[in-house]
Design an enzyme around this catalytic site. Structure first.
Site, PDB file in Angstrom:
ATOM      1  N   GLU B  60      -0.744   2.344   5.276  1.00  0.00           N
ATOM      2  CA  GLU B  60      -1.932   2.387   4.414  1.00  0.00           C
ATOM      3  C   GLU B  60      -3.215   2.031   5.151  1.00  0.00           C
ATOM      4  O   GLU B  60      -4.245   2.683   4.994  1.00  0.00           O
ATOM      5  CB  GLU B  60      -1.749   1.453   3.207  1.00  0.00           C
ATOM      6  N   HIS B 129       4.752  -5.440  -7.644  1.00  0.00           N
ATOM      7  CA  HIS B 129       4.481  -4.045  -7.995  1.00  0.00           C
ATOM      8  C   HIS B 129       3.767  -3.887  -9.333  1.00  0.00           C
ATOM      9  O   HIS B 129       3.758  -2.796  -9.894  1.00  0.00           O
ATOM     10  CB  HIS B 129       5.789  -3.244  -8.063  1.00  0.00           C
TER      11      HIS B 129
END
Ligand SMILES: Cc1ncc(C[n+]2csc(CCOP(=O)(O)OP(=O)(O)O)c2C)c(N)n1
Ligand SMILES: [Mg+2]
Lengths: 335, 326
Positions: B60, B129
């Site tokens: 990322e 998450h």
């Protein structure tokens, strides 16, 4: 760097070795049947969220953990049911955690991706790819600092090698000579992406050269090779405080998680079937039969015993209570 | 008018903008061959090829930075994060590079880049998450932040984001992707910085965005049964914030509840309460209430998770509190 380790041909294994092999067979079967039950429970809605199964990769956790001392540390990604079971967390406590129950090893707050048992040196289940690789080195840093001679094994998937933290950590672990084993489970895919599509260097062991680190390429479908390679790495860590990178080639039979397809655009059904022919459990069972250590009847009995253990874990998880509502607000900070 | 899912509305926006401008490209994990982790980019690889639909490794920080560099080089990148939980790895590039480039270059280099992906909790994905990042992102000068709640807004805002010459954060929702709604045919653009009144009312304003629109609309229905007329204001943009729309509504209803997915401390609602107390103090009949996620990491257990999340019941209770009904 050592080349691919091969299974040494063994003539008449010693009783201790035979015992170890039987234990490994039992452990691999435990993981396999546990995961099959978890898949069933997921389909029934008893397990929610993301659930990543370990079926196909059993030899890696079992072979590696067999080389460890009880007080050694293990830290993993979210695909960690197998390692958790072998590090000594009971099937009951793992299943209960998957069910989100108060009796789970993380009190039902963590779930499948966040299994923990600090007392047993099982330092989690981590969900951000590569995020726990530095943590593994940090555990080793602490052991070295305190002079405890503990070794840390940090398990991660091959796709995590593309995260910067992997490279930063290997460098520091080598510079500081930390007693850590970076165990990369190369199952060829990160979700739906084949490693060779996104990696310039596809032999992960080669990365060790950049960090002047010992490394081995290991056949992860053979529990004995994994055991031998990990033993060498553990020795290096414990005696010389040197890190090792192990690239263990393995394969996952299931989809990435319970909500992902088994095969499709990224791999073929034929490939999956081909890999299943190299099954690590059948491999070891076959060897033990060949060596006359075990016969089919004994194997069936073992299988039945493990089925019963896993059934009992499901019942335990089913019967366990949900966490008290007040648990929502505990464990944010310690007093 | 066509009925589309939120997912397909985003897909249309991407397709149309890529057809319109050859400098627009999409980059991220699983966007190509796998057709998107949540299938937002379905079919785009086939139409635009691998030069413009770029599959990345799990990296990322790296690919967000490559996006910023490509924008410096004159392209218009759309960077997809599989979820915003993973985008925090790229926060350095979003905050230190994209958001600062124009300012620290003294106006020489602007940043026509979009960072997008699902934000906030889905179901039982546990602590790492299930996080709503909007207040972090909206904190940063040099960024624009939008959080569409409907398919029409998703399409219109993503198109605006891609055409914007500044870095725009688009916060989507895993739980929204299957949501169906009417999307106007033809060129459909929603300007950044405009809130939308999703339901008119007279007694209390429910301020919401993204997934909490559904929460607020449900709460408004329940309140209607209790003879309370709730107005639902969907912010759509979090930076810039449509301050005029918020003040106008509060001046009408004299009461407000802010419903958001994120945590309470320094959340989006805190910013809105600040605005209301400063610029509509004399119009207020009660202190503004906030409904947020419980101030804890998200638990895995289903019941605890439900208790942690903003809900219509909590919003109804808050509305009744500002109306002094309980
Ligand atoms: C930083 C980050 N990016 C993306 C994801 C989403 N994600 C979860 S697992 C995964 C694939 C990881 O593959 P690999 O490391 O090979 O492990 P495996 O699942 O094969 O065991 C991805 C992309 C994530 N969890 N963290
Ligand atoms: Mg993998």
């Amino acid at each position: 760097m050592t080349a691919t380790a091969r299974t040494p041909r063994q003539s008449a294994p010693s009783p201790q070795l035979t015992e170890l092999h039987l234990k490994m067979l039992r452990q691999m079967l435990l993981i396999r049947h546990f995961e099959e039950k978890a898949a069933e429970a997921y389909a029934l809605g008893k397990i929610g969220g993301f659930c990543h199964l370990y079926i196909g990769q059993e030899a890696v956790a079992v072979g590696a953990l067999a080389a460890l001392r009880d007080d050694d540390y293990v830290i993993c990604s979210y695909r960690e049911h197998g390692q958790a079971l072998i590090k000594g967390i009971s099937a009951n406590a793992v299943m209960a955690e998957l069910f989100g129950k108060a009796t789970g090893c993380s009190k039902g707050k963590g779930g499948s991706m966040h299994l923990f048992d600090a007392k047993r040196g099982f330092m989690g289940g981590h969900g951000i790819v590569g995020g726990h690789i530095p943590l593994g080195a940090g555990l080793a840093f602490a052991s070295k600092y305190k002079g405890t001679e503990q070794v840390t094994v940090c398990f991660f998937g091959e796709a995590a090698v593309n995260i910067g933290a992997f490279h930063e950590t290997l460098n520091m672990a080598s510079v500081w000579k930390l007693p850590v084993i970076f165990l990369c489970e190369n199952n060829r895919y990160g979700m739906g992406t084949a490693f060779e599509r996104v990696a310039a260097v596809t032999d992960i062991v080669e990365h060790a050269c950049s960090y002047d680190m010992a490394a081995e390429l290991v056949d992860g479908m053979n529990v004995l090779t994994v055991y031998d390679a990990t033993r060498r790495a553990v020795e290096r860590a414990r005696k010389q405080s040197h890190p090792t990178l192990l690239e263990v080639r393995t394969y996952r039979y299931m989809g990435h998680s319970m909500s992902d397809p088994l095969h499709g655009v990224y791999r073929t059904k034929d490939e999956v079937e081909e890999q299943k022919a190299r099954d690590p459990i059948s491999h070891l069972a076959g060897k033990l039969k060949e060596d006359g250590v075990i016969d089919q009847a004994a194997l069936d009995a073992l299988d039945a015993e493990i089925h019963a253990e896993v059934e009992a874990a499901v019942k335990f998880a089913d019967d366990s209570p949900d966490p008290e509502p007040g648990e929502l607000f505990t464990d944010v900070l310690v007093d | 008018m066509a009925t589309l899912t939120y997912r397909d509305a985003l897909n249309q926006a991407l397709r149309e903008e890529m057809q319109r401008d050859p400098n627009v490209f999409l980059m991220g994990e699983e966007v190509g061959v796998y057709q998107g982790a949540y299938k937002v980019s379905r079919g785009l690889l086939e139409e635009f090829g691998p030069q413009r639909i770029v599959d990345t490794p799990i990296a990322e920080l790296g690919f967000a930075g490559i996006g910023v560099g490509a924008a410096m080089g004159g392209l218009r990148p759309v960077i997809e994060f599989m979820t915003w939980n993973f985008a925090v790895l790229a926060l350095d590039q979003i905050v230190n590079s994209a958001a600062k480039m124009l300012y620290m270059s003294g106006g020489q280099i602007n940043m026509p880049i979009v960072f997008r992906g699902p934000n906030g909790a889905a179901l039982q994905l546990s602590s790492q998450h299930s996080q709503a990042w909007e207040s972090w992102l909206a904190h940063i000068p040099g960024l624009k932040v939008v959080a569409p709640a409907t398919p029409a807004d998703a399409k219109g805002l993503l198109k605006s984001a891609i055409r914007d010459n500044n870095p725009v954060i688009v916060l989507e929702g895993e739980m929204l992707y299957n949501l169906k709604g009417d999307v106007p045919d033809g060129e459909h653009i929603v300007p950044i910085g405009r809130a939308d009144l999703k339901r008119e009312g007279t007694d209390v304003t429910l301020v919401c965005h993204s997934k909490t629109l559904a929460v607020a609309l449900k709460a408004a229905e329940q309140l209607a049964e209790q003879n309370v007329s709730a107005e639902v204001l969907d912010l759509r943009s979090l930076r810039p914030l449509d301050e005029a729309a918020i003040l106008e509504s509060v001046k009408k209803t004299n009461r407000a509840v802010v419903v958001e997915e994120g945590w309470p401390h320094a959340g989006i609602g805190a910013q809105i309460v600040d605005l209301i107390q400063r610029d509509a103090f004399d119009d207020l009949d009660a202190p503004v209430q906030r409904i947020t996620q419980a101030d804890v990491p998200m638990p895995y257990n289903k019941l605890l998770e439900r208790a942690a999340k903003a809900s219509p019941e909590k919003a109804v209770a808050a509305a009744r509190r500002v109306l002094y009904l309980d």
